[in-house]
Design a protein around this motif. Structure first.
Motif, PDB file in Angstrom:
ATOM      1  N   PRO A 106     -13.828  41.796   6.554  1.00  0.00           N
ATOM      2  CA  PRO A 106     -14.000  40.495   5.913  1.00  0.00           C
ATOM      3  C   PRO A 106     -14.007  39.354   6.939  1.00  0.00           C
ATOM      4  O   PRO A 106     -13.377  39.463   8.000  1.00  0.00           O
ATOM      5  N   ASP A 108     -12.380  36.734   7.631  1.00  0.00           N
ATOM      6  CA  ASP A 108     -11.173  35.912   7.579  1.00  0.00           C
ATOM      7  C   ASP A 108     -10.378  36.107   8.866  1.00  0.00           C
ATOM      8  O   ASP A 108     -10.574  37.081   9.599  1.00  0.00           O
ATOM      9  N   ASP A 126     -18.467  40.242   7.116  1.00  0.00           N
ATOM     10  CA  ASP A 126     -19.076  39.975   5.820  1.00  0.00           C
ATOM     11  C   ASP A 126     -18.164  39.061   5.003  1.00  0.00           C
ATOM     12  O   ASP A 126     -17.020  38.780   5.382  1.00  0.00           O
ATOM     13  N   HIS A 127     -18.657  38.647   3.860  1.00  0.00           N
ATOM     14  CA  HIS A 127     -17.835  37.927   2.891  1.00  0.00           C
ATOM     15  C   HIS A 127     -16.686  38.837   2.448  1.00  0.00           C
ATOM     16  O   HIS A 127     -16.800  40.070   2.523  1.00  0.00           O
ATOM     17  N   SER A 132     -21.624  40.673  -2.467  1.00  0.00           N
ATOM     18  CA  SER A 132     -21.646  39.591  -3.454  1.00  0.00           C
ATOM     19  C   SER A 132     -22.815  38.636  -3.253  1.00  0.00           C
ATOM     20  O   SER A 132     -23.127  37.837  -4.136  1.00  0.00           O
ATOM     21  N   GLN A 134     -22.768  36.272  -1.131  1.00  0.00           N
ATOM     22  CA  GLN A 134     -22.195  34.971  -0.782  1.00  0.00           C
ATOM     23  C   GLN A 134     -21.946  34.876   0.723  1.00  0.00           C
ATOM     24  O   GLN A 134     -21.611  35.869   1.368  1.00  0.00           O
ATOM     25  N   THR A 135     -22.101  33.667   1.239  1.00  0.00           N
ATOM     26  CA  THR A 135     -21.770  33.443   2.644  1.00  0.00           C
ATOM     27  C   THR A 135     -20.274  33.173   2.770  1.00  0.00           C
ATOM     28  O   THR A 135     -19.582  32.944   1.773  1.00  0.00           O
ATOM     29  N   PHE A 136     -19.780  33.218   4.010  1.00  0.00           N
ATOM     30  CA  PHE A 136     -18.423  32.783   4.286  1.00  0.00           C
ATOM     31  C   PHE A 136     -18.520  31.663   5.315  1.00  0.00           C
ATOM     32  O   PHE A 136     -19.615  31.317   5.781  1.00  0.00           O
ATOM     33  N   GLY A 154     -23.526  38.786   4.810  1.00  0.00           N
ATOM     34  CA  GLY A 154     -22.930  37.989   3.749  1.00  0.00           C
ATOM     35  C   GLY A 154     -23.768  36.791   3.337  1.00  0.00           C
ATOM     36  O   GLY A 154     -23.690  35.739   3.951  1.00  0.00           O
TER      37      GLY A 154
END
Length: 206
Positions: A106, A108, A126-127, A132, A134-136, A154
């Motif tokens: 992820p 984060d 990735d997100h 999903s 979606q971007t992060f 992502g």
């Protein structure tokens, strides 16, 4: 200014014509999803696609928490060049698997801090909800030094991949839903995505 060409992986392919179209458009790798979901392929489908692709296009199998022996058998049967792991696979799993791996993590801070533990060929960031679309926050990658090559994923699509490449300067980008129309891979979107990556790399390098 040095800016190496960014490699491009088109993921979630399910048929030979689309895989060949992606290769003709300049994709460096194609992804075949073995995990359950709407993009899942059978071993027979994956084998046929792998055999139809021209040389120098990498065949990547995508797995989620799959037993090691099953991954090994499918990699051999289908002729995969790499496996991409999207579950909770541990660093020990990656090492014992005995195959060239891409590990998805992820986007984060805590996951990035633990990334060095993975003995893999590359990390795919990735997100937090993979798949999903979606971007992060790409800013989280600024100033992060990974020992493995970075693959950015992502929520990428032809409209934002140029900005992502210019900002992050990843080793590669990975796209699936961003080159789909009504749930199916679209050759026009695949071409547009690849062209945009190439344009940005050329402009920044020049």
């Amino acid at each position: 200014m040095s800016f190496p060409a960014v490699r491009i992986k088109i993921c979630g392919l399910q048929d030979i014509p689309t895989a060949l179209a992606a290769a003709r458009a300049g994709a460096d790798a194609i992804g075949l999803v073995f995990a359950p979901g709407r993009r899942q392929v059978t071993p027979q489908q994956a084998r046929a696609i792998c055999q139809a692709l021209p040389p120098l296009v990498s065949r990547v199998g995508v797995f989620v928490n799959t037993p090691m022996e099953e991954v090994r058998q499918l990699a051999h049967y289908c002729g995969l060049d790499l496996v991409q792991l999207h579950g909770q696979e541990s660093p020990e799993y990656c090492q014992q698997l005995g195959l060239r791996c891409i590990k998805a993590i992820p986007g984060d801070r805590s996951s990035l801090e633990r990334a060095a533990d993975y003995p893999v060929s590359a990390l795919l960031v990735d997100h937090v909800q993979p798949g999903s679309g979606q971007t992060f926050d790409w800013q989280i990658l600024m100033g992060v030094s990974l020992k493995q090559p970075l693959i950015l994923a992502g929520g990428l699509h032809p409209g934002n991949v140029g900005r992502a490449v210019a900002m992050v300067r990843p080793y590669a980008v990975d796209v699936s839903s961003g080159v789909e129309f009504r749930g199916k891979k679209d050759e026009t979107l695949i071409k547009a995505f690849i062209q945009r990556v190439r344009e940005v790399c050329y402009c920044v390098a020049g």
